[in-house]
Design an enzyme around this catalytic site. Structure first.
Site, PDB file in Angstrom:
ATOM      1  N   LYS A   5      -5.447 -13.408  44.054  1.00 35.37           N
ATOM      2  CA  LYS A   5      -5.825 -14.346  42.990  1.00 35.37           C
ATOM      3  C   LYS A   5      -4.575 -14.986  42.384  1.00 35.37           C
ATOM      4  CE  LYS A   5     -10.193 -12.060  42.130  1.00 35.37           C
ATOM      5  NZ  LYS A   5     -10.915 -10.942  41.515  1.00 35.37           N
ATOM      6  N   GLN A  63     -10.690  -7.335  36.421  1.00 33.05           N
ATOM      7  CA  GLN A  63     -11.052  -6.885  37.767  1.00 33.05           C
ATOM      8  C   GLN A  63     -11.910  -5.618  37.685  1.00 33.05           C
ATOM      9  OE1 GLN A  63     -10.277  -8.626  40.546  1.00 33.05           O
ATOM     10  NE2 GLN A  63     -11.300  -7.160  41.860  1.00 33.05           N
ATOM     11  N   ASP A  86     -15.629 -15.509  35.674  1.00 32.13           N
ATOM     12  CA  ASP A  86     -16.448 -14.714  36.603  1.00 32.13           C
ATOM     13  C   ASP A  86     -17.944 -15.020  36.430  1.00 32.13           C
ATOM     14  OD1 ASP A  86     -15.253 -12.914  38.433  1.00 32.13           O
ATOM     15  OD2 ASP A  86     -14.652 -11.564  36.823  1.00 32.13           O
TER      16      ASP A  86
HETATM   17  N1  GUN Z   1     -14.370  -6.843  41.913  1.00 32.38           N
HETATM   18  C1  GUN Z   1     -14.856  -7.235  43.122  1.00 32.38           C
HETATM   19  N2  GUN Z   1     -15.236  -8.527  43.083  1.00 32.38           N
HETATM   20  C2  GUN Z   1     -14.986  -8.965  41.830  1.00 32.38           C
HETATM   21  C3  GUN Z   1     -15.167 -10.210  41.170  1.00 32.38           C
HETATM   22  O1  GUN Z   1     -15.650 -11.198  41.730  1.00 32.38           O
HETATM   23  N3  GUN Z   1     -14.776 -10.256  39.861  1.00 32.38           N
HETATM   24  C4  GUN Z   1     -14.260  -9.180  39.219  1.00 32.38           C
HETATM   25  N4  GUN Z   1     -13.927  -9.324  37.945  1.00 32.38           N
HETATM   26  N5  GUN Z   1     -14.092  -8.007  39.793  1.00 32.38           N
HETATM   27  C5  GUN Z   1     -14.449  -7.907  41.091  1.00 32.38           C
END
Ligand code: GUN
Length: 280
Positions: free
Chosen positions: A53, A97, A120
């Site tokens: 990211k 996350q 998200d």
């Molecule tokens: N963990 C796995 N996929 C995601 C996601 O799309 N967003 C977040 N915040 N955590 C994750």
């Protein structure tokens, strides 16, 4: 022979567009879209996602911050960080996350993120907006699937769409987006009776259950579009999706590979949401 839906290529195209939009955004506003990513603890998969990211932000020219907190972080400390990011004018998107270490309350954290910075789209406010079809942010994975369909000229309107999986992050919002696109949507799950027969009805089959090679040729109609959201590691260490690609590819009209299908789109949609948040 199915047409391969190339998520890497489509993702690169969209990222190039975002990079251009970011440059004109900077010219117009005098600042960059900013994303803060918070990771608690040392889950190796999460560390890889967070690194990707950050790299994606750099690629399109965003401002980004990664906050790496120890596994011993308390709820109060995490809440305080979210509060400070909510108040930080340089930050337009906040992503915590998941999963969090067990002693932390995920729901409490997600509720604390300012809905206007919730890139998200996990906050109940944004989930509700998706339900009524009036949304600023879409959750990244289902949004990525919709973008793949759109850029492959596959229109769900009037088609039978079957989603396998009913998670809050993928299955449920995926069903809503296909419905908003005028698909006729069925959501299947572990309790669905005669799953194979239901799936064989699908013109568009989206699979998000997290079981390696689960969907075989017996579950796919000739000419169906098959979207594989799965990402599993086989015993031999290789990545594989939820669809048995070798068995299904000869039957489908279009199919996403794993890796290189939905996966690359997810972070691209996060970038898109961050740009949207910065514009607001
Ligand atoms: N963990 C796995 N996929 C995601 C996601 O799309 N967003 C977040 N915040 N955590 C994750």
């Amino acid at each position: 022979m199915a047409k391969l839906i190339d998520g890497k290529l489509i993702s690169a195209q969209i990222r190039a567009e975002i990079k251009e939009e970011t440059a004109s955004f900077l010219k117009e506003k005098g600042y960059l879209p900013g994303l803060a990513v918070v990771i608690v603890g040392e889950d190796p998969a999460s560390q890889v996602y967070v690194r990707n990211k950050k790299r994606a932000c750099e690629e399109v020219g965003f401002y980004s911050e990664v906050h790496e907190l120890p596994a011993s972080t308390t709820q109060e400390e995490l809440n305080a960080l979210v509060d400070s990011l909510n108040a930080n004018a340089k930050i337009h998107g906040i992503l915590v996350q998941l999963p969090l270490p067990k002693h932390l309350d995920e729901t409490e954290v997600l509720l604390r993120i300012d809905p206007a910075k919730d890139v998200d789209a996990f906050h109940p406010y944004n989930v509700g907006k998706i339900m009524i079809g009036d949304y600023d942010f879409l959750p990244c994975t289902p949004a990525g699937v919709m973008a793949l369909l759109e850029r492959s000229n596959i229109d769900p309107a009037g088609k039978k769409c079957v989603v396998i999986g009913r998670s809050n992050i993928v299955g449920k919002p995926m069903a809503m987006l296909l419905l908003h696109a005028n698909g006729t949507v069925t959501v299947c799950h572990s309790r669905t009776r005669d799953l194979a027969a239901v799936c064989r009805e699908a013109d568009i089959l989206v699979v998000a259950i997290g079981r390696a090679d689960f969907v075989g040729a017996d579950m796919v109609k000739e000419g169906a579009v098959v979207i594989d959201v799965g990402m599993n590691r086989r015993a031999d260490g290789k990545l594989t999706g939820d669809v048995d690609f070798a068995a299904v590819e000869p039957i489908a009209s279009a199919i996403t590979p794993v890796p290189g299908g939905v996966g690359p789109m997810t972070i691209t949609m996060l970038l898109k949401n961050t740009l949207t948040a910065a514009r607001k």
